[in-house]
Structure formats: C-alpha cells, structure tokens
Design a protein around this motif. Structure first.
Motif, PDB file in Angstrom:
ATOM      1  N   PRO A 151       0.817  -1.222   0.000  1.00 13.79           N
ATOM      2  CA  PRO A 151       0.000   0.000   0.000  1.00 13.79           C
ATOM      3  C   PRO A 151       0.846   1.266   0.000  1.00 13.79           C
ATOM      4  O   PRO A 151       0.427   2.289  -0.560  1.00 13.79           O
ATOM      5  CB  PRO A 151      -0.832  -0.119   1.281  1.00 13.79           C
ATOM      6  CG  PRO A 151      -0.129  -1.107   2.131  1.00 13.79           C
ATOM      7  CD  PRO A 151       0.532  -2.054   1.182  1.00 13.79           C
ATOM      8  N   ILE A 152       2.030   1.210   0.605  1.00 15.33           N
ATOM      9  CA  ILE A 152       2.931   2.364   0.573  1.00 15.33           C
ATOM     10  C   ILE A 152       3.350   2.654  -0.870  1.00 15.33           C
ATOM     11  O   ILE A 152       3.355   3.807  -1.319  1.00 15.33           O
ATOM     12  CB  ILE A 152       4.159   2.108   1.460  1.00 15.33           C
ATOM     13  CG1 ILE A 152       3.752   2.122   2.937  1.00 15.33           C
ATOM     14  CG2 ILE A 152       5.245   3.154   1.203  1.00 15.33           C
ATOM     15  CD1 ILE A 152       4.846   1.684   3.898  1.00 15.33           C
ATOM     16  N   ALA A 153       3.687   1.602  -1.624  1.00 10.53           N
ATOM     17  CA  ALA A 153       4.080   1.773  -3.023  1.00 10.53           C
ATOM     18  C   ALA A 153       2.917   2.276  -3.872  1.00 10.53           C
ATOM     19  O   ALA A 153       3.096   3.127  -4.749  1.00 10.53           O
ATOM     20  CB  ALA A 153       4.598   0.447  -3.578  1.00 10.53           C
ATOM     21  N   VAL A 158      -0.261  10.577  11.026  1.00 11.09           N
ATOM     22  CA  VAL A 158      -0.774   9.326  11.575  1.00 11.09           C
ATOM     23  C   VAL A 158       0.106   8.843  12.709  1.00 11.09           C
ATOM     24  O   VAL A 158       1.262   9.249  12.835  1.00 11.09           O
ATOM     25  CB  VAL A 158      -0.842   8.219  10.487  1.00 11.09           C
ATOM     26  CG1 VAL A 158      -1.862   8.572   9.422  1.00 11.09           C
ATOM     27  CG2 VAL A 158       0.530   7.990   9.863  1.00 11.09           C
ATOM     28  N   GLY A 159      -0.444   7.955  13.543  1.00 18.59           N
ATOM     29  CA  GLY A 159       0.341   7.282  14.568  1.00 18.59           C
ATOM     30  C   GLY A 159       0.858   5.974  14.017  1.00 18.59           C
ATOM     31  O   GLY A 159       0.895   5.748  12.813  1.00 18.59           O
ATOM     32  N   MET A 160       1.266   5.073  14.897  1.00 22.83           N
ATOM     33  CA  MET A 160       1.854   3.820  14.448  1.00 22.83           C
ATOM     34  C   MET A 160       0.823   2.696  14.326  1.00 22.83           C
ATOM     35  O   MET A 160       1.128   1.644  13.799  1.00 22.83           O
ATOM     36  CB  MET A 160       2.956   3.394  15.414  1.00 22.83           C
ATOM     37  CG  MET A 160       4.161   4.325  15.383  1.00 22.83           C
ATOM     38  SD  MET A 160       4.831   4.577  13.721  1.00 22.83           S
ATOM     39  CE  MET A 160       5.373   2.929  13.318  1.00 22.83           C
ATOM     40  N   LYS A 161      -0.397   2.894  14.812  1.00 25.57           N
ATOM     41  CA  LYS A 161      -1.438   1.872  14.672  1.00 25.57           C
ATOM     42  C   LYS A 161      -2.272   2.219  13.448  1.00 25.57           C
ATOM     43  O   LYS A 161      -3.200   3.019  13.514  1.00 25.57           O
ATOM     44  CB  LYS A 161      -2.305   1.808  15.934  1.00 25.57           C
ATOM     45  CG  LYS A 161      -1.557   1.306  17.165  1.00 25.57           C
ATOM     46  CD  LYS A 161      -2.473   1.185  18.357  1.00 25.57           C
ATOM     47  CE  LYS A 161      -1.719   0.623  19.576  1.00 25.57           C
ATOM     48  NZ  LYS A 161      -2.594   0.497  20.765  1.00 25.57           N
ATOM     49  N   ASP A 189      -4.828   3.340   5.661  1.00 30.04           N
ATOM     50  CA  ASP A 189      -4.079   4.441   6.272  1.00 30.04           C
ATOM     51  C   ASP A 189      -2.685   4.553   5.678  1.00 30.04           C
ATOM     52  O   ASP A 189      -2.188   5.660   5.428  1.00 30.04           O
ATOM     53  CB  ASP A 189      -3.968   4.225   7.790  1.00 30.04           C
ATOM     54  CG  ASP A 189      -5.303   4.206   8.479  1.00 30.04           C
ATOM     55  OD1 ASP A 189      -6.159   5.025   8.115  1.00 30.04           O
ATOM     56  OD2 ASP A 189      -5.491   3.356   9.371  1.00 30.04           O
ATOM     57  N   LEU A 190      -2.043   3.421   5.429  1.00 30.15           N
ATOM     58  CA  LEU A 190      -0.700   3.423   4.840  1.00 30.15           C
ATOM     59  C   LEU A 190      -0.720   4.013   3.434  1.00 30.15           C
ATOM     60  O   LEU A 190       0.167   4.782   3.060  1.00 30.15           O
ATOM     61  CB  LEU A 190      -0.137   1.998   4.791  1.00 30.15           C
ATOM     62  CG  LEU A 190       0.391   1.410   6.101  1.00 30.15           C
ATOM     63  CD1 LEU A 190       0.788  -0.040   5.893  1.00 30.15           C
ATOM     64  CD2 LEU A 190       1.573   2.217   6.621  1.00 30.15           C
ATOM     65  N   MET A 214       2.628  11.850   1.992  1.00 33.15           N
ATOM     66  CA  MET A 214       4.054  12.023   2.241  1.00 33.15           C
ATOM     67  C   MET A 214       4.813  12.285   0.947  1.00 33.15           C
ATOM     68  O   MET A 214       5.674  13.178   0.885  1.00 33.15           O
ATOM     69  CB  MET A 214       4.623  10.792   2.945  1.00 33.15           C
ATOM     70  CG  MET A 214       6.022  10.969   3.480  1.00 33.15           C
ATOM     71  SD  MET A 214       6.159  12.250   4.744  1.00 33.15           S
ATOM     72  CE  MET A 214       5.213  11.525   6.079  1.00 33.15           C
ATOM     73  N   ALA A 215       4.516  11.518  -0.099  1.00 39.73           N
ATOM     74  CA  ALA A 215       5.183  11.714  -1.390  1.00 39.73           C
ATOM     75  C   ALA A 215       4.868  13.096  -1.947  1.00 39.73           C
ATOM     76  O   ALA A 215       5.740  13.766  -2.513  1.00 39.73           O
ATOM     77  CB  ALA A 215       4.745  10.632  -2.371  1.00 39.73           C
ATOM     78  N   THR A 216       3.623  13.536  -1.763  1.00 42.84           N
ATOM     79  CA  THR A 216       3.226  14.859  -2.239  1.00 42.84           C
ATOM     80  C   THR A 216       3.933  15.956  -1.453  1.00 42.84           C
ATOM     81  O   THR A 216       4.479  16.903  -2.029  1.00 42.84           O
ATOM     82  CB  THR A 216       1.700  15.032  -2.115  1.00 42.84           C
ATOM     83  OG1 THR A 216       1.035  13.993  -2.857  1.00 42.84           O
ATOM     84  CG2 THR A 216       1.265  16.387  -2.655  1.00 42.84           C
TER      85      THR A 216
END
Length: 204
Positions: free
Chosen positions: A38-40, A92-95, A100-101, A108-110
C-alpha cells in the motif's frame, strides 16, 4: 525514472522505516512486505497525479514554458527544503491499517515533492513520444508512456524499499539506525536542487 524510484526507495521518509516499525511491533517479516505494497501504491498515486497535471499543462502552455516552470518550482522547493529539512509532516500514529498506509504514502510523497522530482523525466518521455509519433493521438501516446514510466519507477522503489527494510530487519537491527543514521532529509533537499538544475539546463 527507474533511478529516481531506487532513490525514493532508499529514503526512509517514503515508507520503508514505517513498514519496518510495523514488522518489529508484530515480530513478523511478512508484515513488512505486506505493508510495503500500500505504501508503493500510495506513492504511485502521487506520481500519477503529477502525470495528469503535466498532461493538462501540455494542453494549455508550450512545452518550453512547462520546462521553465518545472525548473523554477524544483529550485524553489529545493531551497525551501534545504532550510526546513528538519520539519516532518505528522498525520498518523503507528497503529494503522492498509488504507491508512496508502493515504499516508500519498500525502508524504506529495509533501516531500517526490512527484515534482520526476517531472523532468516525464517531460523527457513526452518529448520522445512526440518526436517518434508525429501523427495519431499524441496526448494518449504521451500519457501511456508516462504511465509505463510510473510503473517502472514504482517497481524499482518497491524492490529497493523491500531490500533495505529486510536487511535492517534480518541482519543489521535497529542499532544501526541509532549509530549510523544518515540525514536523508538533507540529501533529499540537495537532490531536489540537483534535479532542478538539470531541469533548468534542459529548459535552456
């Protein structure tokens, strides 16, 4: 585009550190790989958004003016990041879940200008398509070629992210991040300026 994908994959701010953290929390290497997809996809969506902006821009302004605009934006954003590289967006937090990812990666990329960084390469793809295919539907050909470039970029990024996260998880451990951490935010700012310089040279 492939080289930029590898560079984006090396940057922990693009996601591999997040995936590594989730894997360590759940004590599972499999979670790292699952998290990277999902990050990709989110990263690719940010690049595709830039492709659409570039294609729209080519319809309303000349190719040469778009080159100049790209150079100015890259150099301006690079200078901004150079003096603000220590500031990080916090959304976002870590959960988090897979959705969400994906959203986090897109934002983040933007925010980091990952899409902006690839515009000179995308313009190069468009120029090559225009020179090789004078007839037909240039916008469709340019768009298709750009999407293929985005696919290559994303695959390169995914492979590098996966390799780095796996090596840190299996071989190096978190201690290496504390002892030999590289200031990638500063490197990213310099990279924006370098790409901006290349874009300026192309425009001239």
């Amino acid at each position: 585009m492939i080289a930029l994908g590898a560079f984006h994959g090396l940057n922990p701010g693009m996601g591999w550190l997040f995936a590594l953290s989730l894997g360590l929390q759940q004590h599972s290497g499999r979670v790292i790989w699952i998290s990277l997809f999902p990050i990709a996809v989110g990263h690719a969506a940010a690049i595709v958004a830039v492709v659409l902006i570039v294609l729209a821009g080519l319809q309303v302004i000349s190719f040469h003016r778009l080159q100049w605009l790209t150079a100015v934006l890259l150099l301006g954003f690079g200078i901004y990041k150079l003096f603000n590289y220590y500031r990080h967006p916090r959304w976002v937090g870590m959960k988090v879940g897979m959705r969400d990812l994906l959203l986090w990666s897109f934002l983040m990329a933007t925010a980091h200008g990952a899409g902006l960084m690839v515009i000179p390469a995308l313009l190069g793809v468009a120029e090559e398509q225009k020179s090789h295919h004078a007839g037909g539907h240039p916008a469709m050909l340019e768009g298709g070629a750009m999407l293929l470039a985005v696919g290559a970029h994303t695959l390169s990024m995914l492979l590098v992210m996966g390799a780095v996260a796996w090596i840190v998880y299996r071989k190096l451990g978190l201690s290496v991040l504390r002892q030999k951490w590289i200031n990638f935010d500063l490197i990213w700012a310099v990279a924006l300026l370098v790409v901006g310089g290349v874009a300026l040279w192309m425009a001239i």
